[in-house]
Design a protein around this motif. Structure first.
Motif, PDB file in Angstrom:
ATOM      1  N   SER A  40      -5.305  -2.359  -3.421  1.00 19.48           N
ATOM      2  CA  SER A  40      -6.004  -0.953  -4.374  1.00 19.48           C
ATOM      3  C   SER A  40      -4.241   0.013  -3.873  1.00 19.48           C
ATOM      4  CB  SER A  40      -6.623  -0.168  -3.120  1.00 19.48           C
ATOM      5  OG  SER A  40      -6.201  -0.089  -1.527  1.00 19.48           O
ATOM      6  N   SER A  41      -3.624   0.446  -4.895  1.00 19.28           N
ATOM      7  CA  SER A  41      -2.571   1.269  -5.143  1.00 19.28           C
ATOM      8  C   SER A  41      -2.883   2.288  -5.160  1.00 19.28           C
ATOM      9  CB  SER A  41      -1.369   0.687  -6.076  1.00 19.28           C
ATOM     10  OG  SER A  41      -0.756   0.469  -6.212  1.00 19.28           O
ATOM     11  N   ASP A  42      -2.361   3.207  -4.325  1.00 14.55           N
ATOM     12  CA  ASP A  42      -2.391   4.794  -5.455  1.00 14.55           C
ATOM     13  C   ASP A  42      -0.988   5.283  -5.266  1.00 14.55           C
ATOM     14  OD1 ASP A  42      -3.322   7.732  -5.083  1.00 14.55           O
ATOM     15  OD2 ASP A  42      -3.098   7.617  -3.110  1.00 14.55           O
ATOM     16  N   PRO A  43      -1.029   4.896  -7.152  1.00 17.49           N
ATOM     17  CA  PRO A  43       1.031   5.635  -7.556  1.00 17.49           C
ATOM     18  C   PRO A  43       0.554   6.985  -6.862  1.00 17.49           C
ATOM     19  CG  PRO A  43      -1.018   5.536  -9.437  1.00 17.49           C
ATOM     20  CD  PRO A  43      -2.047   4.926  -7.748  1.00 17.49           C
ATOM     21  N   LYS A  44       0.269   7.988  -7.263  1.00 20.98           N
ATOM     22  CA  LYS A  44       0.318   9.476  -6.282  1.00 20.98           C
ATOM     23  C   LYS A  44       1.363   9.327  -5.058  1.00 20.98           C
ATOM     24  CE  LYS A  44      -1.758  12.557  -9.407  1.00 20.98           C
ATOM     25  NZ  LYS A  44      -2.390  13.471 -10.210  1.00 20.98           N
ATOM     26  N   GLY A  45       0.173   8.614  -3.583  1.00 16.93           N
ATOM     27  CA  GLY A  45       0.550   8.510  -2.638  1.00 16.93           C
ATOM     28  C   GLY A  45       1.972   7.687  -2.650  1.00 16.93           C
ATOM     29  N   ASP A  46       2.287   6.640  -3.071  1.00 17.95           N
ATOM     30  CA  ASP A  46       3.283   6.328  -3.258  1.00 17.95           C
ATOM     31  C   ASP A  46       4.883   7.409  -3.502  1.00 17.95           C
ATOM     32  OD1 ASP A  46       2.132   3.777  -2.231  1.00 17.95           O
ATOM     33  OD2 ASP A  46       2.172   2.798  -4.617  1.00 17.95           O
ATOM     34  N   GLU A  47       4.626   8.283  -4.538  1.00 12.31           N
ATOM     35  CA  GLU A  47       5.319   9.157  -5.251  1.00 12.31           C
ATOM     36  C   GLU A  47       5.442  10.004  -3.888  1.00 12.31           C
ATOM     37  OE1 GLU A  47       5.881  12.241  -8.630  1.00 12.31           O
ATOM     38  OE2 GLU A  47       4.223  11.026  -9.010  1.00 12.31           O
ATOM     39  N   GLY A  48       4.455  10.574  -3.233  1.00 12.38           N
ATOM     40  CA  GLY A  48       4.607  11.723  -2.466  1.00 12.38           C
ATOM     41  C   GLY A  48       5.748  10.989  -1.201  1.00 12.38           C
ATOM     42  N   PHE A  49       4.907  10.100  -0.856  1.00  7.38           N
ATOM     43  CA  PHE A  49       5.440   9.231   0.223  1.00  7.38           C
ATOM     44  C   PHE A  49       7.492   8.993  -0.358  1.00  7.38           C
ATOM     45  CE2 PHE A  49       7.603   5.559   2.196  1.00  7.38           C
ATOM     46  CZ  PHE A  49       7.103   5.947   3.969  1.00  7.38           C
ATOM     47  N   GLY A  50       7.461   8.413  -1.479  1.00  8.96           N
ATOM     48  CA  GLY A  50       8.885   8.266  -1.753  1.00  8.96           C
ATOM     49  C   GLY A  50       9.913   9.705  -1.661  1.00  8.96           C
ATOM     50  N   LYS A  51       8.949  10.989  -2.243  1.00  5.48           N
ATOM     51  CA  LYS A  51       9.432  12.181  -2.382  1.00  5.48           C
ATOM     52  C   LYS A  51      10.181  12.752  -1.059  1.00  5.48           C
ATOM     53  CE  LYS A  51       7.864  14.066  -6.293  1.00  5.48           C
ATOM     54  NZ  LYS A  51       7.241  14.994  -7.411  1.00  5.48           N
ATOM     55  N   LEU A  52       9.030  12.401   0.073  1.00  4.04           N
ATOM     56  CA  LEU A  52       8.989  13.209   1.914  1.00  4.04           C
ATOM     57  C   LEU A  52      10.309  12.438   2.293  1.00  4.04           C
ATOM     58  CD1 LEU A  52       7.734  14.519   3.917  1.00  4.04           C
ATOM     59  CD2 LEU A  52       6.415  12.637   3.991  1.00  4.04           C
ATOM     60  N   PHE A  53      10.140  11.038   2.002  1.00  5.32           N
ATOM     61  CA  PHE A  53      10.746  10.149   1.792  1.00  5.32           C
ATOM     62  C   PHE A  53      13.003  10.357   1.671  1.00  5.32           C
ATOM     63  CE2 PHE A  53      13.417   5.758   2.896  1.00  5.32           C
ATOM     64  CZ  PHE A  53      13.427   6.121   4.633  1.00  5.32           C
ATOM     65  N   ALA A  54      12.483  11.142   0.625  1.00  7.86           N
ATOM     66  CA  ALA A  54      14.000  11.270   0.074  1.00  7.86           C
ATOM     67  C   ALA A  54      14.632  12.859   0.634  1.00  7.86           C
ATOM     68  CB  ALA A  54      14.079  11.663  -1.284  1.00  7.86           C
ATOM     69  N   VAL A  55      13.267  13.395   0.552  1.00  7.57           N
ATOM     70  CA  VAL A  55      13.852  14.306   1.247  1.00  7.57           C
ATOM     71  C   VAL A  55      14.198  14.907   2.687  1.00  7.57           C
ATOM     72  CG1 VAL A  55      12.931  17.064   2.470  1.00  7.57           C
ATOM     73  CG2 VAL A  55      12.461  16.279   0.415  1.00  7.57           C
ATOM     74  N   ILE A  56      14.164  13.757   3.209  1.00  7.08           N
ATOM     75  CA  ILE A  56      14.268  13.830   5.140  1.00  7.08           C
ATOM     76  C   ILE A  56      15.722  12.976   4.653  1.00  7.08           C
ATOM     77  CG2 ILE A  56      13.847  11.963   6.850  1.00  7.08           C
ATOM     78  CD1 ILE A  56      10.649  12.371   6.456  1.00  7.08           C
ATOM     79  N   ILE A  57      15.746  12.473   4.158  1.00  7.69           N
ATOM     80  CA  ILE A  57      16.942  11.422   4.172  1.00  7.69           C
ATOM     81  C   ILE A  57      18.150  12.966   3.532  1.00  7.69           C
ATOM     82  CG2 ILE A  57      18.838  10.527   2.401  1.00  7.69           C
ATOM     83  CD1 ILE A  57      16.182   8.449   2.852  1.00  7.69           C
ATOM     84  N   CYS A  58      17.742  13.747   2.409  1.00  6.14           N
ATOM     85  CA  CYS A  58      18.720  14.852   2.021  1.00  6.14           C
ATOM     86  C   CYS A  58      18.548  15.714   3.011  1.00  6.14           C
ATOM     87  CB  CYS A  58      18.521  15.552   1.042  1.00  6.14           C
ATOM     88  SG  CYS A  58      18.453  14.645  -0.615  1.00  6.14           S
ATOM     89  N   PHE A  59      18.608  15.764   4.433  1.00  7.15           N
ATOM     90  CA  PHE A  59      17.873  16.768   5.023  1.00  7.15           C
ATOM     91  C   PHE A  59      18.645  16.371   6.277  1.00  7.15           C
ATOM     92  CE2 PHE A  59      16.151  18.369   9.271  1.00  7.15           C
ATOM     93  CZ  PHE A  59      16.896  20.234   8.426  1.00  7.15           C
ATOM     94  N   VAL A  60      18.638  15.295   6.513  1.00  7.91           N
ATOM     95  CA  VAL A  60      19.735  14.230   7.763  1.00  7.91           C
ATOM     96  C   VAL A  60      21.905  14.308   6.801  1.00  7.91           C
ATOM     97  CG1 VAL A  60      20.179  12.031   8.337  1.00  7.91           C
ATOM     98  CG2 VAL A  60      18.549  12.957   8.626  1.00  7.91           C
ATOM     99  N   PHE A  61      21.167  14.053   5.808  1.00 10.60           N
ATOM    100  CA  PHE A  61      23.328  14.284   5.183  1.00 10.60           C
ATOM    101  C   PHE A  61      23.661  16.034   5.826  1.00 10.60           C
ATOM    102  CE2 PHE A  61      22.561  10.284   2.099  1.00 10.60           C
ATOM    103  CZ  PHE A  61      23.216   9.542   2.973  1.00 10.60           C
ATOM    104  N   PHE A  62      21.896  16.588   4.808  1.00  6.57           N
ATOM    105  CA  PHE A  62      22.647  17.934   5.230  1.00  6.57           C
ATOM    106  C   PHE A  62      22.688  18.375   6.692  1.00  6.57           C
ATOM    107  CE2 PHE A  62      21.600  22.321   6.253  1.00  6.57           C
ATOM    108  CZ  PHE A  62      22.131  23.243   5.630  1.00  6.57           C
ATOM    109  N   LEU A  63      22.219  18.433   7.783  1.00  8.89           N
ATOM    110  CA  LEU A  63      22.583  17.952   8.973  1.00  8.89           C
ATOM    111  C   LEU A  63      24.077  17.288   9.578  1.00  8.89           C
ATOM    112  CD1 LEU A  63      19.051  17.121  10.417  1.00  8.89           C
ATOM    113  CD2 LEU A  63      20.450  20.062  10.243  1.00  8.89           C
TER     114      LEU A  63
END
Length: 68
Positions: free
Chosen positions: A11-34
């Motif tokens: 059972s694959s949830d493409p929208k859930g995977d996309e949301g997780f990917g965006k959240l992970f990208a935001v966290i990585i960008c925030f860490v780079f910003f810090l």
């Protein structure tokens, strides 16, 4: 011998995977910003400390010429 068939349901949830990917990208960008913020703070703080040390040494040098 039994003729048994096993099925794997993925059972694959493409929208859930996309949301997780965006959240992970935001966290990585925030860490780079810090990290960039920390480097900028350390740079400005170092400049300030060096300027204060240089200015106090210059004042001491010029005060050495004071005749009193």
């Amino acid at each position: 011998m039994l003729n048994r068939q096993d099925y794997v349901y993925q059972s694959s949830d493409p929208k859930g995977d996309e949301g997780f990917g965006k959240l992970f990208a935001v966290i990585i960008c925030f860490v780079f910003f810090l990290g960039a913020l920390q480097v900028a703070y350390e740079t400005v703080s170092g400049w300030y400390q060096n300027f204060m040390q240089w200015s106090s040494e210059m004042l001491a040098f010029w005060a050495g010429f004071w005749p009193f």
